[in-house]
Design an enzyme around this catalytic site. Structure first.
Site, PDB file in Angstrom:
ATOM      1  N   CYS A  33       0.808  -1.220   0.000  1.00 44.18           N
ATOM      2  CA  CYS A  33       0.000   0.000   0.000  1.00 44.18           C
ATOM      3  C   CYS A  33       0.839   1.267   0.000  1.00 44.18           C
ATOM      4  CB  CYS A  33      -0.909   0.016   1.224  1.00 44.18           C
ATOM      5  SG  CYS A  33       0.047   0.005   2.748  1.00 44.18           S
ATOM      6  N   CYS A 103      -0.882  -5.120   6.833  1.00 42.51           N
ATOM      7  CA  CYS A 103      -0.621  -3.911   7.627  1.00 42.51           C
ATOM      8  C   CYS A 103       0.171  -4.260   8.893  1.00 42.51           C
ATOM      9  CB  CYS A 103      -1.927  -3.245   8.030  1.00 42.51           C
ATOM     10  SG  CYS A 103      -3.080  -3.058   6.663  1.00 42.51           S
TER      11      CYS A 103
HETATM   12 FE1  FES Z   1      -1.238   0.410   4.390  1.00 37.22          FE
HETATM   13 FE2  FES Z   1      -2.678  -0.750   6.218  1.00 37.22          FE
HETATM   14  S1  FES Z   1      -3.336  -0.159   4.239  1.00 37.22           S
HETATM   15  S2  FES Z   1      -0.627  -0.245   6.322  1.00 37.22           S
END
Ligand code: FES
Length: 147
Positions: A33, A103
């Site tokens: 992400c 995450c």
């Molecule tokens: Fe990036 Fe959770 S979506 S750390």
């Protein structure tokens, strides 16, 4: 979809901040992400983690897992801290939704990167610790990374 513990740590994260002259600092990015996490460790001469702080430019699950991870490593030796895996952190939080498991890796990787930094500065080896893959060096990240 989130456990009460996750919500509680997200709303009241422990150990947010930074440590001046930290024994080890690790900054990592999440390949999935693009979020960023930095962990500061204050380690004494007996290799005990006296204090730990984190800052993140990450999602709520990253905040909650980092909060729990910092609580779990505080007071532990560097070797014991190696056993605080993202799985252990997720268990302590009563689980995370599957799409959020990545995450929880941010905190583990940032702790490992900070331990690596500490070990390098002290010319020591920590059993089982490997060079962090996604370490981001000082000054390369955005200024607005603060949590
Ligand atoms: Fe990036 Fe959770 S979506 S750390």
């Amino acid at each position: 979809m989130y456990s009460e513990k996750v919500m509680e740590h997200f709303q009241n994260p422990r150990n947010v901040g930074e440590i001046e002259n930290a024994s080890g600092v690790g900054t990592v990015g999440n390949a999935k992400c693009g979020d960023i996490m930095r962990i500061y460790l204050d380690i004494d001469e007996n290799k005990v983690i006296k204090d730990v702080k984190f800052k993140t430019f990450g999602c709520g699950a990253a905040v909650a897992t980092s909060s729990m991870a910092t609580e779990l490593v505080k007071g532990k030796t560097v070797e014991e801290a190696m056993k605080v895996t993202n799985r252990a952190v997720m268990e302590a939080l009563d689980g995370l939704p599957p799409v959020k498991v990545h995450c929880s890796l941010l905190a583990e990787e940032a702790i490992h990167a900070a331990l690596w930094d500490y070990a390098e500065k002290h010319g020591m080896k920590i059993e089982g610790l490997e060079k962090p893959k996604s370490d981001i060096h000082e000054g390369e990240e955005e200024e607005d990374e603060e949590y």
